[in-house]
Design a protein around this motif. Structure first.
Motif, PDB file in Angstrom:
ATOM      1  N   LEU A 133      -7.665   7.780   5.259  1.00 50.78           N
ATOM      2  CA  LEU A 133      -7.949   7.847   4.190  1.00 50.78           C
ATOM      3  C   LEU A 133      -7.581   6.467   3.056  1.00 50.78           C
ATOM      4  N   THR A 134      -6.284   6.266   3.027  1.00 44.80           N
ATOM      5  CA  THR A 134      -6.131   5.280   2.593  1.00 44.80           C
ATOM      6  C   THR A 134      -4.987   3.488   3.701  1.00 44.80           C
ATOM      7  N   GLY A 135      -5.160   4.278   4.743  1.00 40.30           N
ATOM      8  CA  GLY A 135      -4.771   2.968   5.051  1.00 40.30           C
ATOM      9  C   GLY A 135      -3.045   2.653   5.850  1.00 40.30           C
ATOM     10  N   ALA A 136      -3.313   1.974   6.240  1.00 41.80           N
ATOM     11  CA  ALA A 136      -2.282   1.735   6.969  1.00 41.80           C
ATOM     12  C   ALA A 136      -0.515   1.161   5.395  1.00 41.80           C
ATOM     13  N   THR A 137       0.482   1.493   5.648  1.00 42.88           N
ATOM     14  CA  THR A 137       1.756   1.685   4.651  1.00 42.88           C
ATOM     15  C   THR A 137       2.299   0.362   5.018  1.00 42.88           C
ATOM     16  N   THR A 138       3.399  -0.911   4.703  1.00 48.39           N
ATOM     17  CA  THR A 138       4.216  -1.658   5.451  1.00 48.39           C
ATOM     18  C   THR A 138       5.312  -1.887   4.634  1.00 48.39           C
ATOM     19  N   ASN A 139       6.076  -2.495   5.139  1.00 48.49           N
ATOM     20  CA  ASN A 139       7.382  -2.320   4.876  1.00 48.49           C
ATOM     21  C   ASN A 139       7.952  -3.172   3.507  1.00 48.49           C
ATOM     22  N   LEU A 197      -4.473  14.751  -1.038  1.00 48.80           N
ATOM     23  CA  LEU A 197      -5.003  14.952   0.019  1.00 48.80           C
ATOM     24  C   LEU A 197      -4.529  14.648   1.139  1.00 48.80           C
ATOM     25  N   ARG A 198      -3.105  14.572   1.167  1.00 52.38           N
ATOM     26  CA  ARG A 198      -1.919  14.720   2.362  1.00 52.38           C
ATOM     27  C   ARG A 198      -2.640  13.441   3.220  1.00 52.38           C
ATOM     28  N   GLY A 199      -3.113  12.372   2.888  1.00 49.53           N
ATOM     29  CA  GLY A 199      -3.928  11.238   3.977  1.00 49.53           C
ATOM     30  C   GLY A 199      -4.847  11.545   5.117  1.00 49.53           C
ATOM     31  N   SER A 200      -5.698  12.815   4.301  1.00 45.39           N
ATOM     32  CA  SER A 200      -6.800  13.396   5.107  1.00 45.39           C
ATOM     33  C   SER A 200      -8.341  13.580   4.398  1.00 45.39           C
ATOM     34  N   ASN A 245       1.360  -0.630  -0.578  1.00 41.80           N
ATOM     35  CA  ASN A 245      -0.218  -0.138  -0.283  1.00 41.80           C
ATOM     36  C   ASN A 245       0.422   1.276   0.209  1.00 41.80           C
ATOM     37  N   ALA A 246       1.586   1.273  -0.806  1.00 36.99           N
ATOM     38  CA  ALA A 246       2.851   2.456  -1.063  1.00 36.99           C
ATOM     39  C   ALA A 246       1.689   3.635  -1.559  1.00 36.99           C
ATOM     40  N   PHE A 247       0.862   3.348  -2.842  1.00 38.14           N
ATOM     41  CA  PHE A 247       0.755   4.216  -3.668  1.00 38.14           C
ATOM     42  C   PHE A 247      -1.083   4.750  -2.891  1.00 38.14           C
ATOM     43  N   CYS A 248      -1.383   5.955  -2.894  1.00 39.53           N
ATOM     44  CA  CYS A 248      -2.996   6.714  -3.037  1.00 39.53           C
ATOM     45  C   CYS A 248      -2.927   6.965  -4.433  1.00 39.53           C
TER      46      CYS A 248
END
Length: 475
Positions: free
Chosen positions: A139-145, A91-94, A42-45
């Motif tokens: 807005l987009t949830g969590a980004t993992t490693n 959108l700045r994650g908001s 989930n690296a891209f919004c």
């Protein structure tokens, strides 16, 4: 073609010049990686394959004519979703951000990338308004490693870090207000640089004020230097921007570090560092000594400035939310609401006192650099921990700044600092080495990082094994 996603930008540009590779092929390879890995990390919004391929075809035509637009022509590149990008929402994650408006302006770094011919493939995730050192948002949830999908990518440029680590575009631009380029770079096994404040212009100005920097995120130090040559171009919209350098950051990149004086601090005298992180950074110091640098184990001589940093950072968070209707604040990350509420309690005298601490810290580091050309530390004292948590479990910590003691001091002092990978934790997660120089010594910081990286090469995430890439190795 998949191997093209692993080529550094410097190699891609050389391949374009010789016509061994097309920008269209490289862009398709980046989107193949996105199709393979982005559902996991989930690296891209925002992803815009159609527009990116159009840009790649235009780049191919320029290369065929022998008239590339600039140093990054045809290189797949992503943009952190805090930076304005013409034609795409920021959108700045908001949930507070309104996507239905005119998006007709580029931030300075985005404008410079377009001018240099970079192929913009999409926007990467950030915590809400970039407020913390991990990447998850309402807005987009969590980004993992990129190395382990149960772990955080770090933040706030976590989407950029995971994208670069997995070959989902060679380059990305992040922002760093307290470590937000360097923290995810360390957690993800890539290179992340926070340049001297003002070297890369910013617009609009950050609500976090002069703590905020933009910086390159890449797989190699050479690519970071290449990006710096582009991103440091002048932009009149930033009143605090520095004059662009007169010499390329690549000009002396491979001159080595023989004779440099480097101070090595294990813990600043007050930080707690995991043993495996400490061992890797100590080994990195030995590598640098073997390259001809004089290494002294020494602390820079200041107390933890976290309290002063909190005054400035929390007040900035309050300023962010004050631009939105309070009736909608219930849609915001609850921890950000807490931080912003604390910021509203700050007085003008609190801010002035924090700036006095900041000035004293800058004075102390100025004195330190009278003796030492560079300072090296761990980038982060721990390895990447569980995803969607602000702090690691079981350590009794409350805020992200409690586990990032080595990064935010140099946002206060505005010094250049870079993170390069230097090892793996016992459970196989990357460790970062931070190299810090005095203000305006960005070229020197890059040169030292390049010398270290050449002597201690680092591998790619094991998640890439099924793509035919080598497994993780640490020099």
């Amino acid at each position: 073609m998949d191997d093209l996603a692993d080529l550094p930008a410097t190699d891609l540009v050389a391949a374009y010049r010789s016509k061994a590779v097309s920008p269209v092929e490289a862009t398709e390879a980046a989107f193949d990686r996105i199709a393979r890995f982005d559902a996991e990390v989930n690296a891209f919004c925002l992803i815009d394959e159609e527009e990116a391929l159009r840009q790649a075809r235009d780049s191919e035509s320029r290369w065929n004519r022998g008239t590339p637009a600039g140093a990054l022509d045809g290189v797949p590149t992503s943009i952190k979703d805090l930076l304005l990008t013409q034609g795409w929402p920021t959108l700045r994650g908001s949930r507070l951000s309104n996507p239905d408006q005119d998006w007709n302006e580029d931030a300075p770094s985005v404008a410079r990338l377009r001018e240099a011919g970079a192929v913009l493939i999409g926007k990467t995730t950030t915590p809400e308004f970039g407020w913390k050192g991990v990447t998850d948002n309402p807005l987009t949830g969590a980004t993992t490693n990129a190395w382990n999908e149960t772990r955080t990518s770090g933040g706030s440029s976590g989407g950029s870090a995971s994208a670069v680590a997995l070959g989902m575009g060679q380059l990305s631009v992040g922002t760093d207000g307290g470590g937000s380029v360097r923290i995810p770079a360390a957690f993800s096994g890539i290179v992340g640089m926070k340049p001297t404040y003002g070297a890369i212009p910013l617009y609009p100005s950050s609500p976090f004020g002069t703590l905020a920097h933009a910086g390159p995120m890449t797989r190699t130090v050479e690519d970071a230097a290449l990006m710096m040559d582009v991103l440091c171009g002048f932009d009149a919209r930033d009143w605090s921007a520095l004059r662009p350098p007169t010499e390329s950051y690549r000009a002396r990149l491979n001159d080595g570090i023989d004779g440099l004086r480097i101070g090595y601090s294990r813990d600043f005298g007050y930080a707690e560092v995991d043993p495996d992180v400490a061992a890797s950074v100590e080994q990195a110091a030995r590598v640098l000594a073997g390259l001809g640098a004089r290494i002294d184990e020494v602390d820079p001589g200041f107390d933890d400035p976290r309290g002063a940093y909190h005054v400035l950072w929390f007040a900035g968070a309050a300023k962010v939310l004050d631009g939105y209707d309070p009736e909608r604040w219930s849609e915001v990350d609850p921890a950000l609401l807490d931080v912003a509420d604390a910021g509203r309690q700050m007085s003008a005298m609190d801010v002035l006192a924090a700036n006095q601490v900041r000035a004293d810290l800058g004075r102390r580091m100025g004195a330190f650099h009278e003796t030492y050309d560079l300072l090296i530390t761990p980038t982060v004292p721990i390895g990447a921990f569980e995803v969607a948590a602000e702090t690691p479990a079981g350590r009794g910590l409350t805020r992200w700044t409690e586990w990032t003691p080595f990064t935010y001091p140099f946002n206060l002092t505005q010094q250049p600092a870079i993170s390069v990978p230097c090892g793996l934790t016992r459970d196989g997660m990357p460790i970062g080495l931070q190299l810090v120089g005095p203000r305006h010594s960005d070229a020197l910081v890059l040169r030292a990082a390049a010398a270290y990286a050449a002597a201690a090469p680092f591998g790619v995430p094991p998640m890439g094994d099924d793509a035919g890439r080598p497994g993780a190795t640490a020099g």
